[in-house]
Design a protein around this motif. Structure first.
Motif, short mmCIF file in Angstrom:
data_model
loop_
_atom_site.label_atom_id
_atom_site.label_comp_id
_atom_site.label_asym_id
_atom_site.label_seq_id
_atom_site.Cartn_x
_atom_site.Cartn_y
_atom_site.Cartn_z
N MET A 1 0.85 -1.19 0.00
CA MET A 1 0.00 0.00 0.00
C MET A 1 0.88 1.24 0.00
O MET A 1 1.85 1.32 0.77
N GLN A 2 0.55 2.21 -0.85
CA GLN A 2 1.42 3.36 -1.05
C GLN A 2 1.29 4.42 0.05
O GLN A 2 2.19 5.24 0.22
N ALA A 42 -3.60 4.67 -7.79
CA ALA A 42 -3.95 4.86 -9.20
C ALA A 42 -2.82 5.56 -9.94
O ALA A 42 -1.79 5.92 -9.38
N LEU A 43 -3.04 5.80 -11.25
CA LEU A 43 -2.01 6.41 -12.07
C LEU A 43 -1.58 7.78 -11.55
O LEU A 43 -0.41 8.12 -11.56
N GLU A 44 -2.57 8.57 -11.09
CA GLU A 44 -2.23 9.91 -10.61
C GLU A 44 -1.44 9.87 -9.31
O GLU A 44 -0.83 10.87 -8.90
N GLY A 45 -1.39 8.69 -8.68
CA GLY A 45 -0.67 8.57 -7.43
C GLY A 45 0.82 8.84 -7.55
O GLY A 45 1.46 9.24 -6.57
N ALA A 46 1.37 8.64 -8.74
CA ALA A 46 2.81 8.84 -8.91
C ALA A 46 3.23 10.26 -8.56
O ALA A 46 4.29 10.48 -7.96
N ARG A 49 2.30 10.84 -4.40
CA ARG A 49 3.01 10.14 -3.33
C ARG A 49 4.07 11.00 -2.65
O ARG A 49 4.15 11.01 -1.41
N PRO A 50 4.88 11.75 -3.41
CA PRO A 50 5.85 12.62 -2.72
C PRO A 50 5.19 13.66 -1.83
O PRO A 50 5.75 14.04 -0.79
N VAL A 51 4.01 14.12 -2.22
CA VAL A 51 3.28 15.10 -1.42
C VAL A 51 2.89 14.50 -0.07
O VAL A 51 3.06 15.13 0.99
N TYR A 52 2.38 13.27 -0.08
CA TYR A 52 1.98 12.60 1.16
C TYR A 52 3.20 12.19 1.97
O TYR A 52 3.19 12.27 3.21
#
Length: 239
Positions: A1-2, A42-46, A49-52
């Motif tokens: 899980m990301q 999802a695709l937009e997660g790339a 993820r750095p933001v989170y």
């Protein structure tokens, strides 16, 4: 899980937020729920993820997610953003405490001022779709920089508020703690009503929200349920 989820109870999270030096460089808190977690997969997660990952604290805002992770043996506390902000207003924020609110309407800001006798609440309401307009995004950033506050409430919906928080941190000039908490101020101001406590404890707050806003939420929840089950079940059992 990301998604990174910090296992903190609400008292510990409140203590960290309240105890942070107001003069320290800007740091922000994210409160991922099931929707956030699936978006990160999802695709937009790339790009998200750095933001989170850059968030100072990442607190689970979903009892359903905690329940499903618990079935795999993972222990996790739930700290809803609405509960955290309510505790801040009730126990930490005083009338003279500087607070900056990005998002929410003028009515929400007025109700907050009246309810908590806030003398130092600065409010900026960006236009709809502001995230697609660099000038509007910069106006949000400039407003926060021009109105330094101990607490910065970012209430423009996800993932806009998280991206804005990261943008503020990147300036190097912002101070205080940013809280990405969506509709939390609407609940505290009394503009919207949260589910009763027993509904929250029964992991049914999502059903209360669905009944309150069926047109907006039914497609999301219909798609989320199987995807969330698949995601959590793919995780290896906790050691």
């Amino acid at each position: 899980m990301q998604a990174r989820l910090d296992d903190l109870c609400i008292e510990d999270a409140l203590g960290l937020v309240a105890g942070r030096d107001p003069a320290a460089p800007f740091a922000y808190v994210v409160t991922p729920n099931a929707d956030h977690v699936l978006r990160l997969e999802a695709l937009e997660g790339a790009s998200l993820r750095p933001v989170y990952e850059a968030a100072w604290l990442s607190l689970c805002d979903s009892r359903v997610l905690r329940f499903l992770l618990g079935l795999r043996g993972y222990r996790l506390s739930v700290v809803p953003g609405s509960d955290l902000v309510a505790a801040l207003f009730e126990r930490v924020i005083r009338p003279e405490t500087p607070v900056t609110l990005i998002g929410g309407t003028a009515e929400v800001a007025a109700r907050l001022r009246a309810r908590f006798s806030l003398a130092a609440l600065a409010h900026h309401e960006p236009p709809m779709g502001f995230e697609a307009d660099p000038v509007a995004v910069e106006a949000c950033v400039r407003f926060v920089l021009d109105h330094p506050a101990r607490f910065v409430l970012l209430c423009v919906g996800s993932p806009r508020q998280e991206r804005l928080a990261a943008r503020l941190a990147a300036t190097g000039g912002a101070r205080g703690v940013g809280l990405c908490v969506g509709a939390a101020v609407e609940f505290i101001a009394g503009v919207k009503r949260r589910a009763p406590a027993w509904v929250q404890r029964a992991h049914l707050e999502w059903l209360h929200r669905l009944a309150s806003e069926p047109r907006r939420l039914w497609r999301r929840y219909l798609a989320q349920a199987p995807a969330l089950l698949r995601l959590t079940w793919r995780l290896p059992p906790a050691a």
